[in-house]
Motif scaffolding. Structure first.
Motif, short mmCIF file in Angstrom:
data_model
loop_
_atom_site.label_atom_id
_atom_site.label_comp_id
_atom_site.label_asym_id
_atom_site.label_seq_id
_atom_site.Cartn_x
_atom_site.Cartn_y
_atom_site.Cartn_z
N LYS A 153 26.25 43.17 45.20
CA LYS A 153 27.14 44.04 44.43
C LYS A 153 26.37 45.22 43.83
O LYS A 153 26.88 46.35 43.77
CB LYS A 153 27.83 43.24 43.33
CG LYS A 153 28.89 42.28 43.83
CD LYS A 153 29.58 41.56 42.68
CE LYS A 153 30.68 40.63 43.18
NZ LYS A 153 31.33 39.91 42.06
N ASP A 166 33.59 46.90 39.28
CA ASP A 166 34.69 46.92 40.25
C ASP A 166 34.95 45.52 40.80
O ASP A 166 34.03 44.70 40.94
CB ASP A 166 34.36 47.86 41.42
CG ASP A 166 34.66 49.31 41.11
OD1 ASP A 166 35.09 49.59 39.97
OD2 ASP A 166 34.44 50.16 41.99
N ASP A 167 36.19 45.27 41.13
CA ASP A 167 36.58 43.98 41.73
C ASP A 167 36.36 44.08 43.24
O ASP A 167 37.30 44.24 44.01
CB ASP A 167 38.04 43.68 41.41
CG ASP A 167 38.50 42.36 41.97
OD1 ASP A 167 37.64 41.55 42.40
OD2 ASP A 167 39.73 42.13 42.02
N GLU A 169 35.62 41.88 45.36
CA GLU A 169 36.21 40.78 46.13
C GLU A 169 37.63 41.07 46.59
O GLU A 169 38.11 40.45 47.55
CB GLU A 169 36.19 39.49 45.31
CG GLU A 169 34.80 38.89 45.11
CD GLU A 169 34.13 39.39 43.84
OE1 GLU A 169 34.55 40.47 43.34
OE2 GLU A 169 33.20 38.73 43.36
N SER A 170 38.32 42.00 45.92
CA SER A 170 39.70 42.30 46.29
C SER A 170 39.80 43.33 47.42
O SER A 170 40.89 43.55 47.95
CB SER A 170 40.46 42.84 45.06
OG SER A 170 39.97 44.11 44.69
N LEU A 171 38.68 43.92 47.80
CA LEU A 171 38.70 44.94 48.85
C LEU A 171 38.91 44.29 50.22
O LEU A 171 38.35 43.21 50.50
CB LEU A 171 37.39 45.72 48.87
CG LEU A 171 37.08 46.55 47.61
CD1 LEU A 171 35.68 47.15 47.72
CD2 LEU A 171 38.12 47.63 47.41
N PRO A 172 39.68 44.92 51.10
CA PRO A 172 39.90 44.35 52.44
C PRO A 172 38.59 44.15 53.21
O PRO A 172 38.49 43.23 54.03
CB PRO A 172 40.78 45.41 53.12
CG PRO A 172 41.45 46.14 52.01
CD PRO A 172 40.47 46.16 50.88
N TRP A 174 35.71 43.27 51.96
CA TRP A 174 34.80 42.34 51.31
C TRP A 174 34.37 41.16 52.20
O TRP A 174 33.18 40.86 52.29
CB TRP A 174 35.39 41.81 50.01
CG TRP A 174 34.55 40.74 49.36
CD1 TRP A 174 34.78 39.39 49.37
CD2 TRP A 174 33.34 40.92 48.64
NE1 TRP A 174 33.80 38.72 48.70
CE2 TRP A 174 32.89 39.64 48.24
CE3 TRP A 174 32.57 42.04 48.29
CZ2 TRP A 174 31.72 39.45 47.51
CZ3 TRP A 174 31.40 41.85 47.56
CH2 TRP A 174 30.99 40.57 47.18
#
Length: 265
Positions: A153, A166-167, A169-172, A174
């Motif tokens: 990260k 930033d999150d 893990e929510s990214l496509p 990831w």
């Protein structure tokens, strides 16, 4: 240096274009581009050797580096019988594509480079000294390490792919990124590659170079110095960061189509 061919996929018919990916997303990042380009031309997506080994959980050879990828790309286009083709690369793939074009310029009709990680250009120009020094030290600190989620990260933030907190893990992307994160243990080898501005000035291939408006200082400096040095360069700024071509697919493909048409000379 004998190299087996890179993993690759060929779609479509017509003038060939070879797409070289970045080191985290790998060749999956080129799928939406390849699907559209294949309507009118032959599209070859290649996988970097570093990503192939990361996905297989295999160790990296002691001599792995830019030349590993460059020579494997040569073996691939030779096996496919591509005497002349358009070549596009993003990030580390852009670095490899530029290294290939400098060594085999007679094979490349046009070159498209999206924020290539060609730090050697900054060493030669002397620009962005502080940024390149800090980034090289960081990149080399990852050599041979197990890349933990926290380290990963931190890298994403440093690379301009997100901000602290930033999150991710929510990214496509990831799941692919995190699967390939061990690639970062080889990133220091980018700084082992050397070349010269003299060869870059002599590179007569039409080049489209792309940068995001919100990218990092080092990536912006590489693109700007490339545009100022090579003789036939057009610079394209796109909204966004290091993956601006993905954030602006339609605009990028329009510009790529316009650019590759210049190779019909």
């Amino acid at each position: 240096m004998n190299q087996k061919v890179l993993l690759h996929e060929v779609k479509g018919q017509g003038e060939p274009i070879v797409l070289v990916p970045g080191g985290l997303s790998g060749w999956l990042s080129w799928i939406p581009f390849a699907e559209r380009l294949a309507h009118e031309r032959k599209v070859i997506r290649v996988q970097l050797r570093s990503v192939e080994l990361a996905e297989a959980g295999e160790p990296y050879p002691a001599d792995y580096g830019t030349l590993t990828e460059r020579e494997a790309l040569l073996a691939t286009v030779d096996e496919l019988g591509l005497d002349s083709f358009d070549l596009a690369g993003w990030s580390y793939g852009g670095h490899v594509a530029l290294a290939f074009a400098l060594e085999h310029s007679e094979r490349v009709r046009t070159l498209t480079l999206i924020e290539p990680e060609a730090s050697w250009i900054l060493r030669e120009t002397g620009h962005a000294k502080d940024a390149i020094s800090k980034n090289e030290a960081y990149d080399r600190s990852l050599s041979g390490r197990e890349i933990t989620i926290d380290v990963f990260k931190d890298f994403l933030v440093r690379a301009g792919l997100g901000a602290p907190g930033d999150d991710f893990e929510s990214l496509p992307s990831w799941p692919v990124w995190v699967r390939n994160r061990q690639v970062l243990s080889t990133i220091g080898t980018i700084h082992d590659y050397t070349d010269s501005l003299q060869r870059l000035r002599a590179l007569e291939i039409p080049i489209l170079t792309v940068k995001g408006t919100d990218t990092t200082e080092q990536d912006a400096a590489v693109v700007d110095d490339l545009a100022a040095t090579a003789p036939r360069v057009r610079l394209l700024d796109l909204p966004g960061g290091h993956a601006s071509h993905i954030e602006n697919i339609d605009r990028f493909l329009d510009e790529l189509t316009r650019h590759t048409a210049t190779g019909n000379r």
